[in-house]
Design an enzyme around this catalytic site. Structure first.
Site, PDB file in Angstrom:
ATOM      1  N   LYS A 179     -12.111   0.382 -14.385  1.00 28.51           N
ATOM      2  CA  LYS A 179     -12.519  -0.929 -13.876  1.00 28.51           C
ATOM      3  C   LYS A 179     -12.882  -1.866 -15.025  1.00 28.51           C
ATOM      4  CE  LYS A 179     -11.851  -0.512  -9.438  1.00 28.51           C
ATOM      5  NZ  LYS A 179     -10.827  -1.341  -8.766  1.00 28.51           N
ATOM      6  N   TYR A 200     -13.378   6.181 -13.391  1.00 32.05           N
ATOM      7  CA  TYR A 200     -13.455   4.989 -12.551  1.00 32.05           C
ATOM      8  C   TYR A 200     -14.064   3.834 -13.337  1.00 32.05           C
ATOM      9  CZ  TYR A 200     -14.361   2.086  -8.462  1.00 32.05           C
ATOM     10  OH  TYR A 200     -14.384   1.052  -7.563  1.00 32.05           O
ATOM     11  N   ASP A 256       3.904   2.421  -3.879  1.00 32.25           N
ATOM     12  CA  ASP A 256       2.923   2.985  -4.800  1.00 32.25           C
ATOM     13  C   ASP A 256       2.878   2.017  -5.990  1.00 32.25           C
ATOM     14  OD1 ASP A 256       1.613   4.296  -6.858  1.00 32.25           O
ATOM     15  OD2 ASP A 256       2.464   6.265  -6.381  1.00 32.25           O
ATOM     16  N   VAL A 257       1.713   1.424  -6.222  1.00 31.48           N
ATOM     17  CA  VAL A 257       1.651   0.377  -7.254  1.00 31.48           C
ATOM     18  C   VAL A 257       1.933   0.908  -8.659  1.00 31.48           C
ATOM     19  CG1 VAL A 257       0.171  -1.254  -6.022  1.00 31.48           C
ATOM     20  CG2 VAL A 257      -0.873   0.615  -7.353  1.00 31.48           C
ATOM     21  N   ASP A 275       0.867  -1.188   0.000  1.00 26.88           N
ATOM     22  CA  ASP A 275       0.000   0.000   0.000  1.00 26.88           C
ATOM     23  C   ASP A 275       0.895   1.226   0.000  1.00 26.88           C
ATOM     24  OD1 ASP A 275      -3.277   0.223   0.937  1.00 26.88           O
ATOM     25  OD2 ASP A 275      -2.069   2.075   0.819  1.00 26.88           O
TER      26      ASP A 275
END
Ligand SMILES: [Zn+2]
Length: 652
Positions: A553, A549, A455-456, A436
């Site tokens: 997704k 968003y 941070d991904v 995370d």
């Protein structure tokens, strides 16, 4: 050897059990004395029983407790008269001895007493402390072990040749001790096993213990260990994962493989005679249960397994009953390139093997420096490894949890659905690598949990995290991509391109990158890799005002579907969950919640249960489904998208 006794902290000698607890913790605090449940302590007192009769009792450490964390409840009070009667027997099987010890308890609910209880009972002094001190093992694991002990201690200790722990050892000590002891005797050395000291109280026994170990240390310090350090560089994580896969295969179940590296380890691995000195056997026999008799030197796992089977075949005639043969996988691997690696069905097992082997390295190195390291013959080690008491434990032992030995990487694990998924997987036995960008992700770390602030969207940071994960646990079996952001509500006409980019980067691109980097690891997962993407109801039923968003997704769902197609032949299952209206997450600040509710002309409460079942959907609910998708129930399912939304007309 540091004497940790503090007159200020120590309980008064008028409470012998409290004083023993204190002394036990001091022994346990020193890993050079005891490790992971090793060693035991006792004190003899007289109590008045229910009938008003005085009873002489031995308060002895129960089995299964650790000296470092001992409290009074870890001790079991046994009737001394009964123990002394048992010591008069010529022979007694260890399972029968354990039964007798249990029957000698004052309290039937007290823990099982130590298998060395009779040894404590036969010593005439009130307080008795026993450790497997490194310095003493260094001294006694030598061809000249007995001579060295006599040189260091003179006649202040009774010396007992190696006999396997249990009734036979107690019987031998019951004969040798009275014959050799005199008023100046302060301890008893069990060759190749450990040290006993005793005294009028735990304080005296403790001071004597530290003094005797200190004398052994002084003798060892006269020589220094020459060392030539092996190289240490970054380790190829796929190579580690492949080794773990091979170990898991011969073990017949997923294994955790943990790497440890420091200058002492590197110096040991750099020894020209590594294979010779490392394969002589453990420094004290009970380590065999954690480390096996010898480590694997190099990476030939199949060769090791074959050798282990040969060792069992050679010695199994020594057992008195048919054996449950243990898996032939190594628990310790020594490889000059890969380092010190330890394996176990659980992270704690691998950690215990690691702690024990680090001390083994110290003992072997020091023993070589003063003469030559010599362990007990293989047959003696086999006797402990296949001891009837250990075999009975194996038969009693329950099944391990569903994901034991497996490793899950969970993103977005500091809060909400990601955190719930990490908890659900860990509760089902998995080791968890929690990622995370919030530093609080590292809170609550333990042996089976590693939290890393990442941070991904930072590719280098993700790579570094995977390196750390594989060093710690050996591979990756499960990936749960739960990290996500929900930007402020915004219609397309007013699109903020930066917010769009950021949303796509976190919610979709980072997952594609994570997939690309974890694929080789997942392909090596012993039970097949499993991936769950936490997408959203918006992927299939988008919401107005949520273009970034909804699009992100949908994109990540498509990434997962393609992965399911591409990876099926590698045995990797990839599935998607579509939660909706999960409000106990980091995304849903009260402001966002109020804005969305207002958008639909609803109150916040109405908005929360706005689904066909009228139910509230929690992170834990999503996590349960995610864990189930990784389990056997869904073993034949890949590429599926499962809603967890309370029922939604637009989705149905
Ligand atoms: Zn012992």
């Amino acid at each position: 050897m540091l004497n940790r006794w503090s007159a200020e902290d120590a309980p008064d000698r008028s409470d012998p059990v409290a004083q023993l607890v204190y002394a036990s913790r001091l022994l346990g605090a020193d890993t050079g004395l005891v490790l992971h449940g090793g060693g035991n302590t006792s004190v003899k007192t007289t109590v008045t029983d229910l009938t008003g009769e005085p009873v002489e009792v031995l308060h002895v450490k129960g089995s299964g407790s650790d000296l470092a964390t001992m409290d009074a409840s870890g001790f079991t009070a046994l009737r001394l008269a009964r123990l002394r009667a048992l010591l008069r027997l010529e022979r007694l099987a260890d399972t029968s001895m354990m039964n007798e010890l249990r029957c000698a308890r004052l309290d039937a609910t007290a823990p099982d007493p130590s298998v060395e209880s009779l040894l404590h009972a036969l010593l005439p002094h009130p307080a008795v402390l026993h450790s497997h001190a490194d310095a003493l093992l260094t001294l006694t694991n030598q061809p000249e072990g007995r001579r060295l002990v006599e040189e260091v201690y003179g006649d202040s200790v009774v010396v007992v040749p190696y006999v396997m722990p249990g009734f036979d050892l107690a019987r031998v000590c019951a004969e040798l001790f009275p014959a050799q002891a005199h008023p100046g005797t302060v301890g008893m050395v069990l060759l190749n096993h450990g040290l006993f000291t005793f005294g009028a109280d735990a304080e005296e026994a403790y001071h004597r213990h530290i003094e005797l170990v200190g004398r052994a240390e002084e003798r060892l310090a006269r020589r220094t260990t020459p060392s030539r350090a092996a190289g240490s560089g970054p380790v190829d994580r796929v190579r580690l994962a492949r080794l773990r896969a091979e170990i898991s295969e011969v073990a017949g179940a997923p294994m955790v493989l943990s790497r440890y590296d420091d200058p002492t380890v590197r110096a040991f691995l750099g020894r020209a005679d590594l294979a010779a000195v490392a394969t002589r056997g453990p420094v004290t026999p009970d380590h065999v249960l954690r480390t096996k008799r010898v480590p694997l030197v190099g990476t030939d796992v199949a060769g090791y397994a074959e050798e282990y089977r040969r060792y069992v075949a050679e010695h199994q005639g020594r057992a008195r009953a048919p054996l449950t043969v243990l898996d032939p996988a190594p628990r310790v691997v020594l490889d000059p390139d890969l380092g010190l690696l330890t394996a176990g069905r659980r992270a704690t097992d691998a950690r215990m093997a690691q702690d024990i082997y680090r001390h083994t390295i110290d003992v072997i190195s020091a023993a070589e420096a003063i003469g030559g390291y010599q362990a007990l013959p293989a047959g003696d080690i086999f006797d402990v490894e296949y001891w009837e008491l250990e075999q009975a434990k194996l038969r009693r032992g329950g099944a391990l949890p569903e994901f034991a030995g497996e490793v899950a990487v969970v993103t977005g694990a500091a809060s909400g659905i990601g955190r719930a998924c990490a908890e659900a997987l860990q509760a089902r036995g998995a080791c968890v690598v929690a990622l995370d960008r919030d530093p609080s992700v590292a809170e609550g770390d333990g042996v089976a949990r590693l939290g890393l602030q990442v941070d991904v969207t930072d590719a280098a940071a993700v790579d570094a995290a995977l390196d750390t994960a594989v060093e710690r646990f050996g591979g990756v079996d499960i990936v749960v991509a739960a990290a996500g952001i929900f930007p402020a509500s915004q219609e397309i006409a007013g699109l903020d391109l930066q917010a769009w980019h950021r949303t796509m980067a976190v919610n979709a691109e980072s997952v594609a990158y994570l997939f690309s980097r974890t694929h080789p690891l997942l392909a090596l997962a012993p039970r097949g890799g499993r991936v769950v993407v936490v997408a959203s109801r918006n992927a299939v039923a988008p919401g107005p005002g949520a273009v970034s968003y909804s699009a992100s997704k949908a994109a990540v769902t498509q990434v997962a579907r393609v992965a399911a197609l591409e990876w099926a032949s590698d045995g990797i299952r990839v599935n998607v969950v579509h939660p909706d209206a999960v409000f106990d997450t980091g995304l849903w600040t009260p402001e966002v919640l109020a804005a969305r509710a207002a958008h639909y002309g609803l109150t916040v409460e109405q908005y929360k249960r706005r689904n066909l079942l009228g139910t509230e959907i929690t992170s834990a609910r999503v996590a349960d489904l995610t864990a189930a998708l990784c389990g056997e129930t869904f073993a034949a399912t890949t590429g599926a998208q499962i809603p967890v939304d309370g029922g939604n007309e637009r989705v149905i």
